[in-house]
Design an enzyme around this catalytic site. Structure first.
Site, short mmCIF file in Angstrom:
data_model
loop_
_atom_site.label_atom_id
_atom_site.label_comp_id
_atom_site.label_asym_id
_atom_site.label_seq_id
_atom_site.Cartn_x
_atom_site.Cartn_y
_atom_site.Cartn_z
N ALA A 1 -6.64 12.28 -8.06
CA ALA A 1 -6.21 13.07 -8.11
C ALA A 1 -3.95 12.46 -9.13
CB ALA A 1 -6.25 14.33 -7.49
N GLY B 1 -9.68 11.22 -5.68
CA GLY B 1 -10.49 12.00 -6.84
C GLY B 1 -10.69 11.81 -7.77
N GLU C 1 -14.63 11.04 -5.75
CA GLU C 1 -14.95 12.73 -5.36
C GLU C 1 -15.34 12.81 -6.61
OE1 GLU C 1 -10.72 13.62 -3.77
OE2 GLU C 1 -11.73 14.38 -2.20
N GLU D 1 -5.75 8.87 0.26
CA GLU D 1 -5.12 10.42 0.30
C GLU D 1 -3.86 10.11 1.72
OE1 GLU D 1 -8.68 10.40 -0.12
OE2 GLU D 1 -8.38 11.85 -2.01
N1 CAA Z 1 -1.68 9.71 -9.90
C1 CAA Z 1 -0.89 9.70 -11.24
N2 CAA Z 1 -0.52 7.99 -11.72
C2 CAA Z 1 -1.18 6.88 -11.21
C3 CAA Z 1 -2.08 7.25 -10.09
C4 CAA Z 1 -2.25 8.83 -9.42
N3 CAA Z 1 -3.14 8.43 -8.71
N4 CAA Z 1 -2.43 6.32 -10.18
C5 CAA Z 1 -1.80 5.42 -10.37
N5 CAA Z 1 -1.00 5.86 -11.87
C6 CAA Z 1 -0.41 5.49 -12.38
C7 CAA Z 1 1.19 4.42 -12.31
O1 CAA Z 1 2.08 5.59 -11.56
C8 CAA Z 1 1.58 3.64 -13.01
O2 CAA Z 1 1.97 4.55 -14.10
P1 CAA Z 1 3.57 3.93 -14.27
O3 CAA Z 1 2.88 2.95 -14.93
O4 CAA Z 1 4.01 4.68 -14.96
O5 CAA Z 1 4.57 3.09 -13.14
C9 CAA Z 1 0.43 3.94 -14.16
O6 CAA Z 1 -1.28 4.07 -13.05
C10 CAA Z 1 -0.74 2.05 -13.42
O7 CAA Z 1 -0.71 2.15 -11.96
P2 CAA Z 1 -0.02 0.80 -11.02
O8 CAA Z 1 0.86 0.48 -11.44
O9 CAA Z 1 -0.28 1.35 -9.89
O10 CAA Z 1 -1.38 -0.28 -11.34
P3 CAA Z 1 -2.16 -1.81 -9.96
O11 CAA Z 1 -2.71 -1.95 -11.29
O12 CAA Z 1 -0.50 -1.98 -9.79
O13 CAA Z 1 -2.36 -0.26 -8.45
C11 CAA Z 1 -3.76 1.19 -7.86
C12 CAA Z 1 -3.64 0.29 -9.60
C13 CAA Z 1 -4.33 0.63 -6.71
C14 CAA Z 1 -5.12 1.73 -7.82
C15 CAA Z 1 -2.41 2.13 -7.79
O14 CAA Z 1 -2.39 2.55 -8.70
C16 CAA Z 1 -2.87 3.12 -6.70
O15 CAA Z 1 -2.77 3.26 -5.52
N6 CAA Z 1 -3.20 4.35 -7.32
C17 CAA Z 1 -2.83 5.77 -6.21
C18 CAA Z 1 -4.53 5.66 -5.96
C19 CAA Z 1 -4.51 6.51 -5.22
O16 CAA Z 1 -3.67 7.18 -4.16
N7 CAA Z 1 -5.02 7.75 -4.86
C20 CAA Z 1 -4.98 9.11 -3.99
C21 CAA Z 1 -4.39 10.27 -5.60
S1 CAA Z 1 -4.39 11.93 -3.91
C22 CAA Z 1 -6.25 12.75 -4.29
O17 CAA Z 1 -7.10 11.77 -5.44
C23 CAA Z 1 -6.07 13.65 -3.76
C24 CAA Z 1 -7.64 13.99 -3.87
O18 CAA Z 1 -8.20 14.20 -2.75
C25 CAA Z 1 -8.11 14.75 -4.78
#
Ligand code: CAA
Length: 258
Positions: free
Chosen positions: A65, A109, A112, A132
């Site tokens: 998400a 998400g 999911e 999460e």
């Molecule tokens: N939401 C918003 N933006 C996101 C995102 C997310 N879930 N995941 C990645 N992005 C964005 C980053 O902020 C980044 O944007 P900027 O260039 O503007 O900084 C861009 O996508 C590229 O991401 P990274 O630079 O972080 O890429 P990476 O290759 O270094 O890492 C990753 C990849 C390990 C997937 C890392 O992006 C990450 O950990 N993302 C978040 C994963 C996460 O926590 N997901 C759960 C979200 S909460 C949820 O989903 C609730 C639910 O139950 C439904």
């Protein structure tokens, strides 16, 4: 018709939908849900379309998400909007078959959403996870319920509590994905599989889907609703605020435990 966050094309009787927010690793914001909702409804209503494939990019099916959309919301916002409920009513409610073709990250998400599909075909690069907890919350789109039913309590609990990712091989042996395909062949294989399903009697396909889901989902509805309420409640914590702000600021979170 053009959409802001997805690409859609029809290949004979198969609809191919590609998540297209590369700048955010296909993070699922409200616009993605609106776009997917329209496309899934149109697919369900179009007798010429008999299977659908949902895919992402080589790097990410979807990284969760959209944290940047959630970071400023408080618990009342999440509750009053019934945040995440649209995934159930607009995507899971689809009566016709659809496949998730997953390469790269399927996190939060994203994992999911893949699990909402009738089955997942995984590239050998696929990585599944429910991280999460690191944001001070918990799954809110069905992850704690569907992952547990798919892979069993032990693995689901370990993944939810540690946020660790599961690679394609482990996901296949645990029963999360139907098959692994070399990344280069993923789309072709998914479209071929979809074409096979599209060649089946359409009503029989819908009924077969409904029957397997019945086995999988009995008791699930209550679980999903409860999960969503708990997610919405967790967003009231200081650690939610800290976790999401820390992610956006690209720094480690510092937890208060409340
Ligand atoms: N939401 C918003 N933006 C996101 C995102 C997310 N879930 N995941 C990645 N992005 C964005 C980053 O902020 C980044 O944007 P900027 O260039 O503007 O900084 C861009 O996508 C590229 O991401 P990274 O630079 O972080 O890429 P990476 O290759 O270094 O890492 C990753 C990849 C390990 C997937 C890392 O992006 C990450 O950990 N993302 C978040 C994963 C996460 O926590 N997901 C759960 C979200 S909460 C949820 O989903 C609730 C639910 O139950 C439904």
């Amino acid at each position: 018709m053009a959409y802001e966050t997805i690409l859609v094309e029809q290949r004979d009787a198969v609809t191919l939908v590609t998540l297209n927010r590369p700048q955010a690793l296909n993070a699922l914001n409200s616009q993605v849900l609106r776009d997917l909702g329209e496309v899934f409804a149109a697919y369900d209503a179009d007798p010429s379309q008999r299977c659908l494939v949902l895919t992402g990019s080589e790097k990410a099916f979807a990284a969760g998400a959209d944290i940047k959309e959630m970071v400023e919301k408080d618990s009342a916002d999440f509750f009053l909007e019934d945040f995440f409920s649209g995934w159930q009513s607009k995507v899971v409610a689809t009566r016709k078959p659809w496949i998730a073709a997953v390469a790269g990250f399927a996190l939060g998400g994203g994992c999911e959403l893949a699990m909402m599909a009738d089955f997942i075909l995984a590239a050998d690069t696929a990585k599944f996870g429910q991280p999460e907890i690191k944001l001070g919350v918990a799954p809110g789109m069905g992850g704690s319920q569907r992952l547990t039913r798919a892979v069993g309590k032990a693995k689901a609990m370990e993944m939810c509590l540690t946020g660790r990712m599961m690679g394609a091989e482990e996901a296949e042996s645990a029963g999360l994905v139907a098959r692994i395909v070399p990344a280069a062949d993923l789309l072709e294989d998914a479209l071929k599989t979809a074409a096979t399903i599209a060649g089946m009697p359409p009503m029989a396909a819908m009924v077969n889907k409904e029957m397997v889901n019945l086995a999988f989902e009995t008791g699930l509805a209550q679980g999903i609703l409860t999960e969503r309420r708990l997610f919405q409640i967790l967003t009231a914590t200081e650690d939610k605020k800290e976790g999401m702000e820390a992610f956006v600021a690209k720094r480690p979170g510092v937890w208060k435990g409340r």
